[in-house]
Design a protein around this motif. Structure first.
Motif, mmCIF file in Angstrom:
data_model
loop_
_atom_site.group_PDB
_atom_site.id
_atom_site.type_symbol
_atom_site.label_atom_id
_atom_site.label_comp_id
_atom_site.label_asym_id
_atom_site.label_seq_id
_atom_site.Cartn_x
_atom_site.Cartn_y
_atom_site.Cartn_z
ATOM 1 N N THR A 1 -3.910 -4.191 -3.544
ATOM 2 C CA THR A 1 -2.991 -4.460 -4.752
ATOM 3 C C THR A 1 -3.093 -3.219 -5.418
ATOM 4 O O THR A 1 -3.685 -2.125 -5.379
ATOM 5 N N LEU A 2 -1.789 -3.227 -6.398
ATOM 6 C CA LEU A 2 -1.400 -2.263 -7.032
ATOM 7 C C LEU A 2 -2.720 -1.749 -8.213
ATOM 8 O O LEU A 2 -3.015 -0.667 -8.516
ATOM 9 N N MET B 1 0.035 1.126 -13.920
ATOM 10 C CA MET B 1 0.451 2.724 -13.661
ATOM 11 C C MET B 1 0.218 3.397 -15.095
ATOM 12 O O MET B 1 -0.201 4.686 -15.233
ATOM 13 N N ALA C 1 -1.054 5.793 -5.951
ATOM 14 C CA ALA C 1 -0.414 5.004 -6.774
ATOM 15 C C ALA C 1 1.085 4.700 -6.636
ATOM 16 O O ALA C 1 1.280 3.815 -6.942
ATOM 17 N N ALA C 2 1.615 5.855 -6.597
ATOM 18 C CA ALA C 2 3.046 5.736 -6.622
ATOM 19 C C ALA C 2 3.695 4.870 -5.295
ATOM 20 O O ALA C 2 4.498 4.233 -5.364
ATOM 21 N N ALA D 1 2.137 2.693 -3.837
ATOM 22 C CA ALA D 1 1.786 0.868 -4.016
ATOM 23 C C ALA D 1 2.704 0.461 -4.844
ATOM 24 O O ALA D 1 3.200 -0.719 -4.776
ATOM 25 N N PHE D 2 2.964 1.225 -6.136
ATOM 26 C CA PHE D 2 4.090 0.811 -7.166
ATOM 27 C C PHE D 2 5.139 0.524 -6.469
ATOM 28 O O PHE D 2 6.028 -0.410 -6.709
ATOM 29 N N HIS E 1 -5.355 0.330 -6.160
ATOM 30 C CA HIS E 1 -4.866 1.291 -6.022
ATOM 31 C C HIS E 1 -4.997 2.246 -7.170
ATOM 32 O O HIS E 1 -5.375 3.532 -7.190
ATOM 33 N N CYS E 2 -4.677 1.748 -8.369
ATOM 34 C CA CYS E 2 -4.271 2.562 -9.525
ATOM 35 C C CYS E 2 -5.973 2.779 -9.918
ATOM 36 O O CYS E 2 -6.407 3.893 -10.287
ATOM 37 N N ARG F 1 6.040 0.259 -3.412
ATOM 38 C CA ARG F 1 6.166 -0.824 -2.401
ATOM 39 C C ARG F 1 6.353 -2.317 -3.048
ATOM 40 O O ARG F 1 7.270 -3.196 -3.004
ATOM 41 N N GLN F 2 5.611 -2.405 -4.448
ATOM 42 C CA GLN F 2 5.810 -3.502 -5.061
ATOM 43 C C GLN F 2 7.039 -3.840 -5.672
ATOM 44 O O GLN F 2 7.539 -4.825 -5.812
ATOM 45 N N LYS F 3 7.726 -2.851 -6.185
ATOM 46 C CA LYS F 3 8.963 -2.785 -6.730
ATOM 47 C C LYS F 3 10.109 -2.820 -5.759
ATOM 48 O O LYS F 3 11.445 -2.853 -6.348
ATOM 49 N N SER G 1 -7.219 5.716 -7.499
ATOM 50 C CA SER G 1 -6.391 6.679 -7.851
ATOM 51 C C SER G 1 -7.131 7.379 -9.067
ATOM 52 O O SER G 1 -7.688 8.710 -8.930
ATOM 53 N N LEU H 1 -3.624 3.922 -15.475
ATOM 54 C CA LEU H 1 -3.918 5.060 -14.506
ATOM 55 C C LEU H 1 -3.595 6.486 -15.270
ATOM 56 O O LEU H 1 -4.439 7.498 -15.419
#
Lengths: 302, 302
Positions: free
Chosen positions: A137-138, A89, B149-150, B152-153, A141-142, B155-157, A145, A92
């Motif tokens: 994966t994050l 993040m 991005a948000a 995915a982030f 995605h990042c 979801r992961q957290k 983005s 990004l």
């Protein structure tokens, strides 16, 4: 005068990109968080120690260097962790701001490093034009983005924009926990190398070729996504066999000793027509030569 | 205790979201760049003057308020400019950092404001599940980048994440250069209202309904994109006719006087099953009632 700001320029692929850019006549400004060892950067390259995640420092750096070109390779790469690291993040955010500042300071062309992890890995060979974007994966995605926003912003501002999606890299100085150096170092030390079944097909490109590909891509006018890959996918078990030819100890290669992770795709390979025909770059290093050279590098380290 | 941080909470839709959240029992913390006029915010809401584009100030704010919920509506909205404004990049950057800080401070559920401009407008009625994402503007790209991005982030957290894609809003206090207030004020003042052909079909939702929809969405457990729309698309020329019923001066309505812009789509309408069936919110304000009320509001201003 072409003046490039190269981020992550001391990293695994960045140092090769720096060499490629210098060879193409760029004035090379490398930014990385830590000063590199002697000899990592090409002669004439200017090194700037700076943390791109620090917005103020990054803005100052872009203002000072006032680059015509930007090659943005920096990202979190901690082995095993980068797929899900929170820092995705931050990178990004930093990439969006870097793009903004580069354009504001009069930048003309930018290339960023994307990843094969942006593609839907269940849609066959990855083509820039036809394969759906579906990161799992994050990290993916990042990266995607950033690509989406930066491409739209650059298009609007009349700045040329390219995006190099890297596939699998290998070569000297790779993190020894990754597959190829793990197998090389294990066999060289006479230790067992525990692998999965090895039937996965992957596109591996030599890191020096990847760096040179990024330099050629930045130095071209090609826009949009371009796969940075060899275009010659191989089965992992074939790669480990090639390694054992140069290391010896092939009896220590234990294929099937480790379970493949559930998200593991059987095929991650790249269409490379854009790289070879549009950018005009054909990766020169065949896998056998590249692995032979990498084994020799490791022999000197151990 | 549900404690919400509401960004853009004094804006056109934000003030209605604030009211909706207060009515649902949230402890409401509103952040906006400027203190609102008296009466804009509901009783009990705590106002924080802060610039979300200032990273340090934003981090402090999230740390101080320590919200369980985040409703992120703030974005650049300058009339006519927001589609292409450079500030879209700043709001993407700020949204990424805000998401990161909210999660770091223990946030549990977040809803962000997206836009119908994320969809491919040439694919018929916009469905969250089936319509391709294909923004045509920097605004749409940056919104979608943040969402990707948000989501995915979060979801992961393990943080619950929703994304409300707003369609066309109207109601009291709208920027008078936008279509509905422009036609209302022109006809009320006895001036010509120059419009395009008016055969475009649009989904307009009353801004109070949109605010209430966001409050209901945040207060639910529904994840992913949800269209914030009335689900009752109308032709623009029908809307202007309704206006003229309440303003009089229908002879001053000049349809076809202005060329529609080339990127203008004939149909921008929303599938609203997720909003009505999953969130359980049915926008209560019919277009005729909403326009009548808006005309009355303008009569009091002019």
């Amino acid at each position: 005068m072409k003046r490039v700001l190269l981020t992550g320029g001391c990293g695994f692929v960045g140092r090769h990109a720096a060499a490629g850019l210098a060879a193409r006549g760029f004035e090379v400004h490398v930014v990385d968080i830590r000063e590199p060892a002697a000899g990592v950067l090409p002669e004439g390259a200017v090194f700037h120690a700076s943390d791109l995640l620090n917005t103020d420092a990054m803005r100052r750096l872009v203002g000072q260097t006032s680059p015509t070109h930007l090659l943005h390779l920096a990202w979190t790469t901690a082995h095993g962790k980068f797929w899900t690291a929170d820092e995705n993040m931050d990178w990004l955010r930093a990439g969006v701001e870097l793009t903004r500042r580069f354009v504001a300071e009069g930048g003309q062309r930018m290339v960023g490093a994307g990843t094969c992890a942006e593609y839907d890995w269940n849609s066959g060979i990855c083509s820039e034009e036809t394969t759906p974007i579906k990161p799992a994966t994050l990290y993916g995605h990042c990266k995607n983005s950033l690509q989406q926003a930066a491409a739209a912003f650059c298009r609007q501002k009349g700045v040329s924009f390219g995006w190099g999606r890297t596939f699998f890299l290998y070569g000297p100085a790779e993190d020894p926990r990754r597959l190829i150096p793990y197998v090389i170092t294990s066999l060289l030390k006479g230790e067992t190398a525990n692998c999965t079944h090895g039937r996965q097909v992957r596109d591996y490109i030599h890191v020096a070729d990847a760096g040179a590909a990024f330099a050629a891509f930045l130095d071209s006018a090609v826009e949009g996504p371009v796969n940075i890959a060899s275009g010659r996918p191989r089965m992992l078990r074939e790669i480990t066999e090639i390694i054992s030819i140069f290391t010896g100890n092939s009896h220590l290669l234990h294929m099937g000793a480790v379970e493949a992770s559930p998200g593991d795709s059987m095929l991650i390979a790249a269409e490379t027509r854009r790289l070879t025909d549009e950018v005009g770059f054909v990766p020169p290093t065949g896998l056998e030569i590249g692995i032979k050279e990498t084994v020799e590098w490791w022999k000197r380290q151990l």
